[in-house]
Design a protein around this motif. Structure first.
Motif, PDB file in Angstrom:
ATOM      1  N   ILE A   4     -70.372   4.359  74.856  1.00 56.94           N
ATOM      2  CA  ILE A   4     -69.754   5.062  76.074  1.00 56.94           C
ATOM      3  C   ILE A   4     -70.035   4.122  77.202  1.00 56.94           C
ATOM      4  O   ILE A   4     -71.366   3.534  77.379  1.00 56.94           O
ATOM      5  CB  ILE A   4     -70.550   6.395  76.423  1.00 56.94           C
ATOM      6  N   TYR A   6     -69.994   4.171  81.318  1.00 59.15           N
ATOM      7  CA  TYR A   6     -69.668   4.974  82.589  1.00 59.15           C
ATOM      8  C   TYR A   6     -69.349   4.107  83.709  1.00 59.15           C
ATOM      9  O   TYR A   6     -69.669   3.016  84.195  1.00 59.15           O
ATOM     10  CB  TYR A   6     -71.366   5.505  83.013  1.00 59.15           C
ATOM     11  N   ARG A   7     -68.275   4.710  84.453  1.00 66.18           N
ATOM     12  CA  ARG A   7     -67.740   4.199  85.655  1.00 66.18           C
ATOM     13  C   ARG A   7     -67.825   4.926  86.902  1.00 66.18           C
ATOM     14  O   ARG A   7     -68.520   5.996  86.785  1.00 66.18           O
ATOM     15  CB  ARG A   7     -65.967   4.008  85.505  1.00 66.18           C
ATOM     16  N   VAL A   9     -70.698   4.688  88.807  1.00 65.21           N
ATOM     17  CA  VAL A   9     -71.832   5.048  89.181  1.00 65.21           C
ATOM     18  C   VAL A   9     -72.411   4.065  90.241  1.00 65.21           C
ATOM     19  O   VAL A   9     -73.663   4.520  90.551  1.00 65.21           O
ATOM     20  CB  VAL A   9     -72.775   4.776  87.942  1.00 65.21           C
ATOM     21  N   ASN A  44     -68.855  -1.470  91.589  1.00 70.03           N
ATOM     22  CA  ASN A  44     -68.056  -0.718  90.715  1.00 70.03           C
ATOM     23  C   ASN A  44     -67.166  -1.763  90.082  1.00 70.03           C
ATOM     24  O   ASN A  44     -65.941  -1.494  89.805  1.00 70.03           O
ATOM     25  CB  ASN A  44     -67.244   0.245  91.237  1.00 70.03           C
ATOM     26  N   GLY A  47     -68.574  -1.388  84.369  1.00 66.28           N
ATOM     27  CA  GLY A  47     -69.089   0.053  84.137  1.00 66.28           C
ATOM     28  C   GLY A  47     -70.483  -0.014  83.574  1.00 66.28           C
ATOM     29  O   GLY A  47     -70.965  -1.531  83.680  1.00 66.28           O
ATOM     30  N   SER A  49     -73.459   0.728  80.392  1.00 66.90           N
ATOM     31  CA  SER A  49     -73.551   1.531  79.199  1.00 66.90           C
ATOM     32  C   SER A  49     -74.587   2.555  79.374  1.00 66.90           C
ATOM     33  O   SER A  49     -75.530   2.464  80.198  1.00 66.90           O
ATOM     34  CB  SER A  49     -73.973   0.619  77.934  1.00 66.90           C
ATOM     35  N   GLY A  50     -74.686   3.374  78.322  1.00 69.22           N
ATOM     36  CA  GLY A  50     -75.781   4.253  78.322  1.00 69.22           C
ATOM     37  C   GLY A  50     -77.113   3.826  78.111  1.00 69.22           C
ATOM     38  O   GLY A  50     -77.989   4.336  78.974  1.00 69.22           O
ATOM     39  N   LEU A  53     -77.892   2.242  81.670  1.00 73.55           N
ATOM     40  CA  LEU A  53     -78.139   3.502  82.660  1.00 73.55           C
ATOM     41  C   LEU A  53     -79.331   3.952  82.321  1.00 73.55           C
ATOM     42  O   LEU A  53     -80.022   4.210  83.569  1.00 73.55           O
ATOM     43  CB  LEU A  53     -77.011   4.438  82.146  1.00 73.55           C
ATOM     44  N   LEU A  68     -75.070   9.732  87.353  1.00 70.88           N
ATOM     45  CA  LEU A  68     -73.625   9.842  87.155  1.00 70.88           C
ATOM     46  C   LEU A  68     -73.002  10.619  87.972  1.00 70.88           C
ATOM     47  O   LEU A  68     -73.467  11.658  88.801  1.00 70.88           O
ATOM     48  CB  LEU A  68     -73.683  10.614  85.979  1.00 70.88           C
ATOM     49  N   THR A  71     -71.463  15.024  88.159  1.00 75.49           N
ATOM     50  CA  THR A  71     -72.403  15.846  87.439  1.00 75.49           C
ATOM     51  C   THR A  71     -73.104  16.906  88.145  1.00 75.49           C
ATOM     52  O   THR A  71     -73.453  16.557  89.278  1.00 75.49           O
ATOM     53  CB  THR A  71     -73.657  15.076  86.592  1.00 75.49           C
TER      54      THR A  71
END
Length: 130
Positions: A4, A6-7, A9, A44, A47, A49-50, A53, A68, A71
């Protein structure tokens, strides 16, 4: 195995980094990533990654979910319920020597609530200085 990414953030990471009083270089060192990676994430341009992050969140001493976008923070639900809770609590009096009694509603035509004993006369609430 799919990872995954994440964008969006970057702004939250940049904000948390500034709150923690860290430079990008200090954050990169603490998270064990390249300085250029931190810069690109904060702008930005890439992205995250988990795994990365989690490393950045650990370096900032934060829960990764707080970084994130879109959320719900754990305390958001509490803040949303406060007006309703305050309204319910405002309907009750706290007598010194007994259980709480529901205040009479100002929306009814009766001066005595149905649960109040005979002879009960509603008193307007007094203003208290907290």
């Amino acid at each position: 195995m799919t990872s995954i990414v994440y964008r969006r953030v970057g702004p939250s990471i940049a904000y948390a980094r500034r709150v923690a009083n860290l430079t990008q270089a200090e954050l990169a060192r603490a998270a064990n990533v390249a300085l250029g990676t931190v810069r690109k994430i904060e702008r930005n341009e890439r992205g995250i990654s988990g795994h990365l992050l989690e490393a950045v969140a650990a370096a900032l001493d934060l829960d990764p979910a707080r970084l994130l976008p879109d959320t719900e923070r754990p305390d958001d639900r509490l803040h949303r319920t406060m007006p309703g809770l305050s309204a319910v609590l405002a309907e009750y009096e706290a007598p010194e020597d007994g259980p709480c009694a529901r205040r009479p509603s100002t929306r009814t035509s009766s001066s005595r609530p149905s649960s109040a004993p005979k002879g009960y006369v509603a008193q307007p609430p007094t203003q208290t200085n907290w």
